[in-house]
Scaffold this active site. Structure first.
Site, PDB file in Angstrom:
ATOM      1  CE  LYS A   1      -7.359  -0.324   6.146  1.00 14.68           C
ATOM      2  NZ  LYS A   1      -8.012  -0.011   4.878  1.00 14.68           N
TER       3      LYS A   1
ATOM      4  CD  GLN B   1      -6.973  -4.744   3.955  1.00 16.86           C
ATOM      5  OE1 GLN B   1      -7.867  -5.484   4.624  1.00 16.86           O
ATOM      6  NE2 GLN B   1      -7.115  -3.489   3.827  1.00 16.86           N
TER       7      GLN B   1
ATOM      8  CB  CYS C   1      -3.516   3.018  -1.533  1.00 14.56           C
ATOM      9  SG  CYS C   1      -4.827   4.459  -1.477  1.00 14.56           S
TER      10      CYS C   1
ATOM     11  CG  ASP D   1       0.595  -2.536   5.916  1.00 14.85           C
ATOM     12  OD1 ASP D   1      -0.388  -2.746   6.779  1.00 14.85           O
ATOM     13  OD2 ASP D   1       0.281  -1.742   4.907  1.00 14.85           O
TER      14      ASP D   1
ATOM     15  CG  HIS E   1      -1.807   1.088   1.447  1.00 16.16           C
ATOM     16  ND1 HIS E   1      -1.684   2.036   1.763  1.00 16.16           N
ATOM     17  CD2 HIS E   1      -3.187   0.814   1.200  1.00 16.16           C
ATOM     18  CE1 HIS E   1      -2.882   3.032   1.788  1.00 16.16           C
ATOM     19  NE2 HIS E   1      -3.767   2.160   1.677  1.00 16.16           N
TER      20      HIS E   1
END
Ligand code: PMP
Length: 441
Positions: free
Chosen positions: A259, A236, A399, A233, A156
């Site tokens: 999220k 997700q 993104c 990261d 991202h």
């Protein structure tokens, strides 16, 4: 709230009120498989009366931001209606209790990701801010001219741009791990880059564009063997699967509360304490200091050192309510539910003429994110037409422009599933995609 029984009783009542609020059990039967339709009943946005002639909302954009269960919405209202105060500064009851809840939430979030200590969890606004914190603080202290920073082509933008900024400032070099044509990381290329002994390797746990699940533990171990610090990261992954930072052994890990059913203003940077202790502050101001004189300032201990100014107190406190909701259901069940849905979606979506699934074709290597494209139909047109059927999907580069460029697709349409989706949502999507094809035929 009455004060009839004196301050202690009042304080106890308030504490109990908040405890009840934060530990409300989701209205879901304790069965093995999750029932998306039953869970949906907890989410007011998903239960609104559709516009005349429309069917209920099929929300397939949770990778951008999840919907919020009633307990989270109520907890925010309760906080502002009954408990609002700035933290860490007041000696009065409201402020003390807000402070206590803020720190309790930190402990709960630490448990949620199995951090060794709550001090390793810094409240930030979101994943983007967490990664910028590492780039600016750890990066400025450790990156020198000529050093190599590695990230991957599937990142991202928030795990690309901060590294570019620090590399430019320091005169460092950038290396990018290639992706395979089916959207997985080329681990041989990672090994080649690691042979150059990078200072830092940053990579996503799960791709927000393709759903690819990367072998994080192995990647961390390889990067450590090459002497690099690792940044994961987890925007997700933490919302969708059980993530155990001690098991992954990553140095830093970032995620966003919005999220994972939480409010929009709170995210988390996990960092190993040894590293956080050695890092300079990112932002200066109130709350992050030990002593200030006109010439010099000394810093508070972590995590306060990285929480300058008034934080998003309500959002951070209520993030615990969201995590509690997820934990009560069980992250393994959430993950299994999404995998089953994406499995079903992959099967059904291939019925749609001309549709190509982008990313790993094997469900074992993907999360509940499903990207697809048509040769002749623009993803924005696809998203706009399915929206007419009250199916919410996202279209664009998500993104991840370098990833789109590497795969040779300008954009995709993306459906992303979460715990409140069910097979009917998949069927609604497939039905609507057939209509897209009819329109463009
Ligand atoms: N990384 C990934 C993998 C993401 O999916 C996102 C959000 N789309 C981000 C980072 C950035 O998250 P935020 O906007 O909450 O900072």
């Amino acid at each position: 709230m009455t004060n009839g029984g004196g301050a202690d009783q009042w304080r106890e009542e308030m504490r109990l009120a908040i405890d009840t609020r934060t530990h409300t059990t989701p209205q879901v039967a304790p069965i093995d498989a999750l029932d998306g339709a039953a869970i949906r009943a907890d989410f007011p946005v998903l239960n609104q009366e559709p516009r005349p002639g429309k069917r209920r909302l099929a929300f397939l954009d949770s990778a951008a931001s999840s919907q919020k269960p009633r307990v989270v919405i109520d907890a925010l209202t309760t906080y502002y209606a009954q408990h609002n105060a700035n933290i860490h500064r007041g000696v009065y009851d409201l402020s003390e209790i807000a402070t206590q809840r803020y720190e309790e939430s930190r402990k709960a979030i630490a448990r949620f990701i199995n951090a060794g200590s709550a001090r390793e969890c810094v409240f930030v606004r979101n994943t983007t801010e967490a990664i910028n914190l590492v780039a600016n603080s750890w990066g400025r202290a450790n990156i020198k001219a000529g050093d190599l920073i590695v990230f991957t082509t599937m990142e991202h933008h928030s795990n690309i741009v901060p590294w570019q900024l620090i590399a430019e400032e320091r005169g460092a070099r950038l290396g990018h791990v290639r992706v395979t044509p089916d959207g997985r990381l080329d681990l041989e290329h990672l090994a080649e880059l690691l042979a150059e002994e990078p200072k830092l390797v940053a990579f996503t746990h799960v791709s927000n564009s393709l759903g690819t699940v990367n072998p994080v533990r192995e990647m961390v171990s390889l990067a450590h063997a090459a002497g690099a610090v690792t940044v994961v990261d987890a925007a997700q992954s933490v919302p969708h699967m059980a993530v155990n930072v001690q098991d992954l052994d990553c140095d830093f890990l970032a995620f966003s509360g919005h999220k994972m059913l939480g409010p929009m203003g709170a995210g988390v940077l996990y960092g190993k304490k040894r590293l956080l202790d050695a890092m300079p502050p990112f932002l200066g101001g109130g709350s992050m200091i030990r002593k200030v004189t006109l010439d010099r300032t000394t810093w508070a201990d972590v995590p306060a050192k990285f929480e300058a100014g008034t934080p998003a107190v309500a959002d951070a406190i209520v993030l615990n309510v969201a995590a509690d909701y997820l934990s009560t259901l069980g992250m393994d069940r959430v993950w299994r539910h999404e995998r089953e849905l994406v499995d079903y979606a992959l099967d059904r979506i291939r019925e749609v003429p001309g549709l190509v699934v982008i990313g790993p074709q094997d469900t074992h290597e993907r999360s509940g994110v499903l990207s697809f494209a048509f040769d002749e139909i623009h993803p924005h047109d696809v998203a706009a037409i399915v929206n007419e059927d009250n199916v919410a999907v996202r279209a664009g580069h998500h993104c991840t422009q370098p990833l789109m460029a590497a795969l040779g697709v300008p954009a995709t349409t993306r459906a992303s599933f979460y715990l409140y989706n069910d097979e009917e949502d998949v069927e609604r999507l497939v039905e609507s995609l057939h209509r897209v094809v009819e329109i463009f035929r």
